[in-house]
Design a protein around this motif. Structure first.
Motif, short mmCIF file in Angstrom:
data_model
loop_
_atom_site.label_atom_id
_atom_site.label_comp_id
_atom_site.label_asym_id
_atom_site.label_seq_id
_atom_site.Cartn_x
_atom_site.Cartn_y
_atom_site.Cartn_z
N GLU A 111 65.47 65.37 146.38
CA GLU A 111 65.43 64.23 145.46
C GLU A 111 65.11 62.94 146.20
N ALA A 122 61.83 60.37 145.99
CA ALA A 122 61.97 58.93 145.78
C ALA A 122 61.23 58.15 146.87
N ASN A 137 57.47 58.32 146.19
CA ASN A 137 57.09 57.41 145.12
C ASN A 137 57.09 55.96 145.60
N CYS A 140 54.22 63.55 138.29
CA CYS A 140 55.52 63.36 138.95
C CYS A 140 56.17 62.06 138.48
N TYR A 141 55.37 60.98 138.43
CA TYR A 141 55.90 59.68 138.00
C TYR A 141 56.48 59.75 136.59
N SER A 142 55.86 60.54 135.73
CA SER A 142 56.27 60.58 134.33
C SER A 142 57.55 61.38 134.11
N GLN A 143 57.94 62.20 135.11
CA GLN A 143 59.16 62.99 134.98
C GLN A 143 60.31 62.22 135.64
N LYS A 144 61.16 61.63 134.83
CA LYS A 144 62.24 60.78 135.36
C LYS A 144 63.47 61.57 135.78
N ASN A 145 63.69 62.73 135.17
CA ASN A 145 64.90 63.51 135.45
C ASN A 145 64.61 64.55 136.52
#
Length: 237
Positions: free
Chosen positions: A113, A117, A120, A147-152
């Motif tokens: 995770e 981060a 990104n 990837c950016y659009s998946q927040k969880n």
């Protein structure tokens, strides 16, 4: 060490094997001994252990080749190392002579995770300070925009196969384009060449390649791909 966790020592061996043989090349015991600073006899014992674990194929007196599972682990730890090197240099501005060693210490503790981060935040970097390609993540995305659009993070699943960028290929390859990294501008440039996810891909390795271009065949069309683009187009292997 928790159940299922891979030791730092094993990760170091797999990382060196990947650095020297990411495209299925056989890496000699001598090379591993030199890179790791470990006696050849100790290296041989570890290679036997890694083979028993299914991470490599080992031939005595010749060397070792990563298996698909070994490649998966090696790419992940190499990716974390190179992203950390970029972070240490560009964000923390650590002295360059200290960057590699500090990244080595940090890579084993960096969670998936946190790696995502960092990637990104650094805007999906393609090369580390030593100009080595940052391997693709093992998340099941076609592009960084997905990837950016998946927040969880808990809803992200892992890709079931390994990837290499065009610029990492050291042998003839016929496969498919399976991941494209980069910002909107780079993605547009790649799309302008009619390169897309699922495109048929063929590369004939040329040891004497001149310049910063790769001659490839994509969906039947011969293309000269510049290295900056080749670093970010990934092929299923």
């Amino acid at each position: 060490m928790a159940e299922g966790q891979i030791s730092e020592n094993i990760e170091e061996y797999l990382e060196v094997l990947y650095r020297n043989g990411s495209n299925g090349e056989q890496v000699s015991t001598t090379q591993l001994s030199k890179d790791l600073g470990i006696a050849p006899g100790s290296v041989t014992q570890m290679l036997k252990k890694l083979e028993n674990l299914g991470y490599i194929n080992y031939v005595p007196y010749k060397g070792a080749v990563l298996t698909e599972e070994g490649m998966k682990i090696a790419q992940k730890i190499t990716r974390k190392h190179r992203i950390l090197e970029i972070f240490l240099k560009e964000v923390l501005m650590i002295n360059e002579e200290n960057i590699h060693d500090q990244a080595c210490e940090m890579e084993h503790a960096l969670s998936d995770e946190a790696e995502r981060a960092l990637c990104n935040m650094l805007k999906n970097p393609d090369v580390c300070p030593d100009n080595n390609v940052v391997p693709a993540c093992n998340f099941d995305f076609d592009s960084c925009q997905q990837c950016y659009s998946q927040k969880n993070f808990d809803q992200i699943v892992n890709r079931e196969f390994n990837l290499l960028s065009i610029s990492e290929l050291n042998s003839d390859v016929e496969s498919t384009v399976s991941f494209i990294r980069g910002d909107d501008e780079l993605l547009d440039d790649i799309a302008d060449l009619n390169i897309k996810i699922g495109s048929d891909f063929k590369y004939e390795f040329n040891e004497n390649r001149m310049g910063n271009y790769y001659l490839v065949t994509i969906d039947g069309a011969e293309l000269n791909i510049p290295i900056e683009m080749a670093n970010n187009i990934f092929i299923r292997v």
